[in-house]
Design an enzyme around this catalytic site. Sequence first.
Site, PDB file in Angstrom:
ATOM      1  N   HIS A  61       0.990  -1.073   0.006  1.00 59.31           N
ATOM      2  CA  HIS A  61      -0.064  -0.006   0.048  1.00 59.31           C
ATOM      3  C   HIS A  61       0.995   1.331  -0.018  1.00 59.31           C
ATOM      4  O   HIS A  61       1.840   1.304   0.698  1.00 59.31           O
ATOM      5  CB  HIS A  61      -1.022   0.001   1.191  1.00 59.31           C
ATOM      6  CG  HIS A  61      -0.409  -0.049   2.492  1.00 59.31           C
ATOM      7  ND1 HIS A  61      -0.406   1.290   3.181  1.00 59.31           N
ATOM      8  CD2 HIS A  61       0.107  -0.849   3.494  1.00 59.31           C
ATOM      9  CE1 HIS A  61       0.327   1.275   4.317  1.00 59.31           C
ATOM     10  NE2 HIS A  61       0.268  -0.060   4.535  1.00 59.31           N
ATOM     11  N   ASP A 163       5.714   2.241   6.916  1.00 55.67           N
ATOM     12  CA  ASP A 163       4.478   1.644   6.722  1.00 55.67           C
ATOM     13  C   ASP A 163       3.598   2.450   5.627  1.00 55.67           C
ATOM     14  O   ASP A 163       3.130   3.243   5.956  1.00 55.67           O
ATOM     15  CB  ASP A 163       3.787   1.443   8.031  1.00 55.67           C
ATOM     16  CG  ASP A 163       2.378   0.856   8.086  1.00 55.67           C
ATOM     17  OD1 ASP A 163       1.951   0.088   6.939  1.00 55.67           O
ATOM     18  OD2 ASP A 163       1.668   1.113   8.962  1.00 55.67           O
ATOM     19  N   GLU A 193      -5.198   1.823   2.307  1.00 54.10           N
ATOM     20  CA  GLU A 193      -4.984   0.654   3.064  1.00 54.10           C
ATOM     21  C   GLU A 193      -5.492   0.917   4.742  1.00 54.10           C
ATOM     22  O   GLU A 193      -6.092   0.300   5.596  1.00 54.10           O
ATOM     23  CB  GLU A 193      -3.732  -0.157   2.919  1.00 54.10           C
ATOM     24  CG  GLU A 193      -3.695  -1.319   3.646  1.00 54.10           C
ATOM     25  CD  GLU A 193      -3.026  -1.200   5.328  1.00 54.10           C
ATOM     26  OE1 GLU A 193      -3.085  -2.540   5.659  1.00 54.10           O
ATOM     27  OE2 GLU A 193      -2.793  -0.385   5.711  1.00 54.10           O
ATOM     28  N   ASP A 216       3.980  -5.870   3.557  1.00 54.08           N
ATOM     29  CA  ASP A 216       3.762  -5.247   4.655  1.00 54.08           C
ATOM     30  C   ASP A 216       4.706  -5.000   5.773  1.00 54.08           C
ATOM     31  O   ASP A 216       5.345  -6.131   5.866  1.00 54.08           O
ATOM     32  CB  ASP A 216       2.132  -5.127   5.085  1.00 54.08           C
ATOM     33  CG  ASP A 216       1.710  -3.827   5.422  1.00 54.08           C
ATOM     34  OD1 ASP A 216       2.352  -2.760   5.853  1.00 54.08           O
ATOM     35  OD2 ASP A 216       0.439  -3.423   5.267  1.00 54.08           O
ATOM     36  N   HIS A 302       3.820   3.396  12.965  1.00 53.05           N
ATOM     37  CA  HIS A 302       2.867   4.521  13.078  1.00 53.05           C
ATOM     38  C   HIS A 302       3.378   5.534  13.960  1.00 53.05           C
ATOM     39  O   HIS A 302       2.757   6.314  14.723  1.00 53.05           O
ATOM     40  CB  HIS A 302       1.430   4.101  13.636  1.00 53.05           C
ATOM     41  CG  HIS A 302       0.546   3.249  12.668  1.00 53.05           C
ATOM     42  ND1 HIS A 302      -0.702   3.314  12.683  1.00 53.05           N
ATOM     43  CD2 HIS A 302       0.783   3.028  11.171  1.00 53.05           C
ATOM     44  CE1 HIS A 302      -1.307   2.747  11.546  1.00 53.05           C
ATOM     45  NE2 HIS A 302      -0.095   2.502  10.827  1.00 53.05           N
TER      46      HIS A 302
END
Length: 330
Positions: A61, A163, A193, A216, A302
């Site tokens: 993604h 990510d 995503e 991923d 994140h």
Amino acid sequence: MNKELLKEMCSVYSPSGNEAAIRDFIMQEIKDYVDEINVDPLGNLIARKKGNGKKIMFAGHMDQIGLMVTFIDKEGFLRFTNVGGLSPSITMSQRVIFSNGVVGVVGCEKLDDIKDLKLDKLFIDIGAQSKEEAEEMVSIGDVCVYYSEALIDDKKVISQGLDDRVGCFVLIEALKQIKNSLNDLYFVFTVQEEVGIRGAKTSAYTINPDYGIAVDVTMTGDTPNAKKMAVKLGEGAAIKIRDNSLLCHPKVKDTMIKVAKDSDIKYQLEVLEFGGTDSGAIHLTRSGVPSGVISIPTRYIHSNCEMCYLSDISAAIDLSVKLSQTDFDN
């Protein structure tokens, strides 16, 4: 490994729903290595390398998490909501950047107890002194992302947006190594995503693959007092067994393990008790698609300083190349 390419990819602005810049970047990078390339109505980049074997879809993604402006107060401070999973404690005091280059800092209201820290206690300060001045710089609905430089040495990469920019990088580097394809390959760089694996859902419906493989990041269990998890940096590409969106198909999982063993590719097994990937959507397409995941172990997901080892990225590239040439039915 093309470290400069990875570093450049990490710097491209690409929050969910605003993937055009990274899509154009990837298209230019891969156009000479594929037979067909197109962008579907939702914005997925679909690259095909023709072959006579099974139709295999690889997916990474393009989007990253972001902060969307919801309100501008009279002093010029911006309130925001999340686009994807944001932690208030990580987001506080971060630098952020908008698509037009405006840079701000995430500030916090005075709190009597740090336990009261939530996203609605945070604001973005872009240096404006009034609502009018702020509105000349940003608008309601504009999205910003964490702003930090990618750092790469001989062992690791640290950056925001790994990510899943690193998954896209793995697919690009794998695609460059595939000369004559045994299988009919679709390398898909998906959108949205982070807000519900949306791009994988529509692109998989169009392609209707025989097998699906997402690439991923995944969490690790190798930091002090981390949740117990048998994934570590430096132990190779992680072959997923399950997450909250997918129970990996036994045929795909077993084939991935066999290929890794036969090719002396360092690997580890991953059981993730939360989260999901594009394969969570791919495997539910039409009448069902046997699917699996190649994961790159990553710390601090994140955040503005996600961390991967280059050796694990290399293993993921090697495994992707080998799987692209594998007969999954034998």
